[in-house]
Design an enzyme around this catalytic site. Structure first.
Site, short mmCIF file in Angstrom:
data_model
loop_
_atom_site.label_atom_id
_atom_site.label_comp_id
_atom_site.label_asym_id
_atom_site.label_seq_id
_atom_site.Cartn_x
_atom_site.Cartn_y
_atom_site.Cartn_z
N GLY A 37 0.81 -1.21 0.00
CA GLY A 37 0.00 0.00 0.00
C GLY A 37 0.85 1.27 0.00
O GLY A 37 0.52 2.26 -0.66
N THR A 38 1.94 1.23 0.72
CA THR A 38 2.80 2.43 0.81
C THR A 38 3.34 2.79 -0.57
O THR A 38 3.29 3.96 -0.97
CB THR A 38 3.97 2.16 1.79
OG1 THR A 38 3.41 1.84 3.07
CG2 THR A 38 4.87 3.37 1.92
N ASN A 50 -7.90 3.60 8.69
CA ASN A 50 -7.30 2.42 9.34
C ASN A 50 -7.54 2.41 10.85
O ASN A 50 -7.52 1.36 11.47
CB ASN A 50 -5.81 2.35 9.05
CG ASN A 50 -5.11 3.68 9.15
OD1 ASN A 50 -5.47 4.64 8.46
ND2 ASN A 50 -4.12 3.77 10.01
N HIS A 101 -1.81 -7.69 2.37
CA HIS A 101 -1.80 -8.27 3.72
C HIS A 101 -2.93 -7.75 4.61
O HIS A 101 -3.07 -8.19 5.74
CB HIS A 101 -0.43 -8.08 4.40
CG HIS A 101 -0.09 -6.70 4.83
ND1 HIS A 101 0.19 -6.39 6.15
CD2 HIS A 101 0.06 -5.55 4.15
CE1 HIS A 101 0.50 -5.10 6.24
NE2 HIS A 101 0.44 -4.57 5.03
N CYS A 133 4.85 6.25 19.10
CA CYS A 133 5.88 6.70 20.02
C CYS A 133 6.90 7.52 19.23
O CYS A 133 7.56 7.00 18.35
CB CYS A 133 6.56 5.49 20.63
SG CYS A 133 7.67 5.94 21.94
C1 LIG Z 1 -4.88 3.11 5.15
C2 LIG Z 1 -3.53 2.52 4.92
N1 LIG Z 1 -2.80 2.95 3.87
C3 LIG Z 1 -1.59 2.44 3.60
C4 LIG Z 1 -1.04 1.46 4.39
C5 LIG Z 1 0.31 0.91 4.04
O1 LIG Z 1 0.18 -0.35 3.44
P1 LIG Z 1 1.43 -1.36 3.42
O2 LIG Z 1 1.59 -1.90 4.79
O3 LIG Z 1 1.03 -2.41 2.43
O4 LIG Z 1 2.61 -0.59 2.93
C6 LIG Z 1 -1.75 0.99 5.49
C7 LIG Z 1 -1.16 -0.03 6.40
O5 LIG Z 1 -1.39 -0.01 7.59
C8 LIG Z 1 -3.05 1.52 5.76
O6 LIG Z 1 -3.77 1.11 6.79
#
Ligand SMILES: Cc1ncc(COP(=O)(O)O)c(C=O)c1O
Length: 384
Positions: free
Chosen positions: A71-72, A147, A197, A322
């Site tokens: 996702g990142t 999230n 994931h 943190c």
């Molecule tokens: C809303 C949201 N965007 C992006 C990400 C990042 O995804 P990844 O862990 O696949 O890089 C997350 C992961 O927690 C997420 O919850």
């Protein structure tokens, strides 16, 4: 010791069917999808089948899917792929750091960024998006589901604002995919990120939907993979796993598994609120994805609660981070207007397909007593 995992928004366990689909691609079917011999052709065909499965989950064409490392990377590809110095970008204060920190970096590169506030449910007002538009606005990036609280943003309305203004619209759907139906056409987005994931697929595997005709600059330079949008040999087993997880996630809309998850979430929430005073659900009055519950238990420290529950075998999380030795309250909860003490007293429970009613029973057997014990130690609870 019994261990129950209620932290599926952090990551989900991979389904055995997903792993079984991936397994051959580590061993016998290991070809490079760009090779022209038998092994390569076999790998290419498998990659394209997986691309079709992911496209079906999002309601788009297979050619509009770019595989990424998660996702990142998908968020970064959308944002850095479109915005350049002199452009203006609109996002919200409650985005994931994959979007927020990418936008902060854009600011250092001469891009103006508007971080829209949210209401008490963490909702972005589409009218605020409209008012924030400028002649040089290039991109709007607003997440589909949050999230931390699971709140579902008014994406279709924001999509209308974007299309009327002829501005690109990206949505981070990492926490929405597999939990609510996704249809990129209805949502009116040009770009949409997902991550394997978060829906029982492999870690380190994601995808970006890029609407046909949307020209994005790649993040990486190298070969012509992914139609020149993402250089580098494909993560073959990862792609196969993402495709299989997408197929199973599609099934979840009809086979009752999402309803079962929502029922467990609602029972957990209702019972906790009934048994524990000075508690409430963050974003509880808004539409949420079915698996997420974010609850504040006033007069406790969330971090202490996570540790105490972990010692009893229950894995949950806080939105707190943190930084430099101090526990910062969650940026999402503070943007919603929660005072810092309440934001720090909030816990996220997130349910996955692996969870059972017995897991909820276990959670309900340990949470109320843990809250009570932590409150006994709290100076503010005694005086409240
Ligand atoms: C809303 C949201 N965007 C992006 C990400 C990042 O995804 P990844 O862990 O696949 O890089 C997350 C992961 O927690 C997420 O919850």
């Amino acid at each position: 010791m019994q261990r129950v995992y209620l932290d599926s928004n952090a990551t989900t366990p991979m389904l055995p069917e997903v792993f079984e689909a991936m397994r051959p691609f580590y061993f016998d079917e290991f070809g490079n999808a760009s090779s022209i011999h038998h092994h390569g052709q076999h790998a290419r065909a498998a990659v394209e089948r997986a691309r079709e499965s992911v496209a079906r989950l999002l309601g788009c064409r297979a050619a509009e899917i770019v595989f990424t490392s998660g996702g990142t990377e998908a968020d970064n590809l959308a944002i850095f792929g479109l915005a350049n110095s002199g452009d203006h970008v609109i996002t919200s204060q409650v985005e994931h750091h994959a979007v927020l920190n990418a936008c902060k970096r854009l600011e250092q590169r001469g891009v103006e960024v508007t971080y829209l506030p949210v209401d008490r449910q963490a909702l972005v007002d589409p009218e605020d998006v409209r008012k924030a538009l400028r002649p040089n606005t290039k991109l709007i990036s607003i997440m589909t589901a949050n999230n931390e609280t699971g709140v579902v943003e008014p994406i279709e309305e924001i999509g209308c604002v974007a299309s009327e203004a002829d501005v690109y619209f990206h949505t981070d759907a990492v926490q929405a995919a597999g939990k609510i139906p996704i249809d990129v056409k209805k949502m009116g987005c040009d770009l949409l990120s997902i991550s394997g994931h978060k829906f029982h697929g492999p870690q380190g595997m994601g995808a970006l939907y890029v609407r046909r005709g949307t020209l994005i600059d790649p993040l990486f330079y190298g070969g012509n993979h992914e139609r020149q949008r993402r250089a580098g040999n494909e993560n073959l087993p990862g792609i196969i796993g993402l495709g299989r997880a997408a197929e199973i996630a599609m099934g979840g809309f009809d086979d009752g598994s999402l309803k079962r998850i929502q029922k467990m979430r609602d029972r957990l929430e209702a019972t906790l609120l009934q048994q524990i005073d000075a508690a409430g659900v963050n974003s509880g009055a808004a539409k949420r994805v079915p698996n997420t519950s974010n609850i504040f238990f006033d007069h406790i420290e969330g971090e202490a609660m996570v540790i105490a529950l972990d010692l009893k075998g229950l894995a949950v999380s806080t939105g707190a981070a943190c930084s430099s030795g101090a526990i910062e309250p969650s940026h999402v909860l503070t943007a919603m207007g929660l005072p810092p003490e309440r934001a720090r007293a909030s816990i996220r429970f997130s349910i996955g397909k692996h969870n059972t009613e017995a897991d909820i029973d276990f959670a309900l057997s340990v949470i109320p007593q843990t809250v009570a014990r932590l409150r006994e130690l709290s100076p503010t609870y005694a005086s409240a």
